[in-house]
Design a protein around this motif. Sequence first.
Motif, short mmCIF file in Angstrom:
data_model
loop_
_atom_site.label_atom_id
_atom_site.label_comp_id
_atom_site.label_asym_id
_atom_site.label_seq_id
_atom_site.Cartn_x
_atom_site.Cartn_y
_atom_site.Cartn_z
N ALA A 1 4.30 26.03 -15.16
CA ALA A 1 4.74 26.05 -13.75
C ALA A 1 6.25 25.88 -13.65
O ALA A 1 6.90 26.51 -12.80
CB ALA A 1 4.04 24.93 -12.98
N MET A 2 6.82 25.07 -14.53
CA MET A 2 8.28 24.87 -14.49
C MET A 2 9.02 26.15 -14.90
O MET A 2 10.03 26.51 -14.30
CB MET A 2 8.68 23.70 -15.40
N TYR A 3 8.50 26.84 -15.94
CA TYR A 3 9.11 28.13 -16.31
C TYR A 3 9.07 29.09 -15.12
O TYR A 3 10.05 29.78 -14.83
CB TYR A 3 8.36 28.78 -17.47
N ALA A 4 7.92 29.12 -14.45
CA ALA A 4 7.77 30.05 -13.32
C ALA A 4 8.77 29.71 -12.22
O ALA A 4 9.42 30.60 -11.66
CB ALA A 4 6.34 29.99 -12.79
N ASP A 5 8.94 28.42 -11.95
CA ASP A 5 9.88 28.01 -10.89
C ASP A 5 11.32 28.35 -11.28
O ASP A 5 12.13 28.78 -10.44
CB ASP A 5 9.77 26.50 -10.64
N MET A 6 11.65 28.15 -12.55
CA MET A 6 13.03 28.45 -12.98
C MET A 6 13.30 29.96 -12.95
O MET A 6 14.39 30.38 -12.55
CB MET A 6 13.28 27.88 -14.38
N ALA A 7 12.31 30.74 -13.37
CA ALA A 7 12.49 32.21 -13.33
C ALA A 7 12.68 32.67 -11.89
O ALA A 7 13.57 33.47 -11.59
CB ALA A 7 11.27 32.90 -13.95
N ALA A 8 11.87 32.12 -10.98
CA ALA A 8 11.96 32.51 -9.56
C ALA A 8 13.33 32.13 -9.00
O ALA A 8 13.94 32.89 -8.24
CB ALA A 8 10.84 31.86 -8.77
N ALA A 9 13.81 30.95 -9.37
CA ALA A 9 15.11 30.50 -8.85
C ALA A 9 16.24 31.38 -9.36
O ALA A 9 17.15 31.75 -8.60
CB ALA A 9 15.36 29.04 -9.24
N LEU A 10 16.21 31.73 -10.64
CA LEU A 10 17.27 32.60 -11.18
C LEU A 10 17.26 33.95 -10.47
O LEU A 10 18.31 34.47 -10.09
CB LEU A 10 17.08 32.81 -12.69
N ASP B 1 8.62 35.65 -18.52
CA ASP B 1 9.36 35.95 -17.28
C ASP B 1 10.67 35.16 -17.23
O ASP B 1 11.71 35.67 -16.82
CB ASP B 1 8.52 35.57 -16.04
N PHE B 2 10.60 33.90 -17.65
CA PHE B 2 11.82 33.08 -17.61
C PHE B 2 12.86 33.60 -18.60
O PHE B 2 14.04 33.74 -18.27
CB PHE B 2 11.48 31.61 -17.94
N LEU B 3 12.41 33.92 -19.82
CA LEU B 3 13.37 34.39 -20.83
C LEU B 3 14.02 35.70 -20.41
O LEU B 3 15.23 35.90 -20.61
CB LEU B 3 12.68 34.54 -22.19
N LEU B 4 13.23 36.59 -19.78
CA LEU B 4 13.82 37.86 -19.32
C LEU B 4 14.82 37.61 -18.20
O LEU B 4 15.89 38.21 -18.17
CB LEU B 4 12.72 38.80 -18.82
#
Length: 249
Positions: A30-39, A84-87
């Motif tokens: 969930a944290m990765y998803a939130d960080m990807a969305a924020a970026l 998703d976050f890494l991309l």
Amino acid sequence: MSDHIVIERQDAVQIIRLNRPDKKNAITRAMYADMAAALTAGDADPAIRAHVFLGLPGAFSAGNDLADFMAIASGGEGGGEVWDFLLALANVGKPIVSGVDGIAVGIGTTLNLHCDLTFATPRTTFRTPFVDLGLVPEAGSSLLVPNVLGLQRAFAMLGLGEGLSAERAQAAGLIYKVVAEDELEAATLAAAREIAAKPPEALRIARDLMRGDRLELVARIKQESEHFRARLKSDEARAALVAFMTRKK
Ligand code: COA
């Protein structure tokens, strides 16, 4: 959005703060998803000109949540959020500044390789014990670390899992500056504000020129991810994860 990632906007700066103190900021799906969305959202918003990553005092991040790894190792699905976050990180169009204090393990180290300026405190050690966990380097680190450190120091870090102090990381060119604990947040945010005050189009072009095209980096992240997913189901990884989960303190 969970409260383990706190997004704040200060004028033209978007702050992405890792906030899971009880687990030393280990990063969940969930944290990765939130960080990807924020970026992605910050990149698309013309009012935002710089991103910032901050952790907590003493713990930037203990890396990927090992319970999440264990779930995949035990046959579960997952990993899409990490991808998703890494991309998003590799393709981000606006500069990123990070401020790191204390624990910086795994992705807690490698995400800084994608930042434009990283500040770290003297008590910070950057650690990437992927091989000890039966895993392989991720986030493009198998490409980026040898480019900066040379093959032998990269091998010590990514192969042997040797920690790199903030001081050595700065001397080697892996991070920008070492600052005292009580100055970390102010220094990180001041740098982000300085970036935000620059002519944005000129800065964007300059940054793109320095980074070159991202195709090789994204291809490497994909290659690493394929190995990583396979390794998670290996006996070597399962044994290391069980050892962590059942360790006595
Ligand atoms: N995933 C899940 N939980 C983690 C974690 C991780 N990556 N890192 C720490 N935690 C949890 C611990 O299990 C502990 O939880 P508990 O209190 O419910 O038992 C809590 O966070 C505090 O960790 P603890 O080990 O007690 O703190 P410490 O200061 O003694 O050590 C570390 C901190 C980071 C050195 C140690 O926790 C560690 O080695 N973590 C694993 C790091 C890692 O391998 N990350 C993956 C890299 S790919």
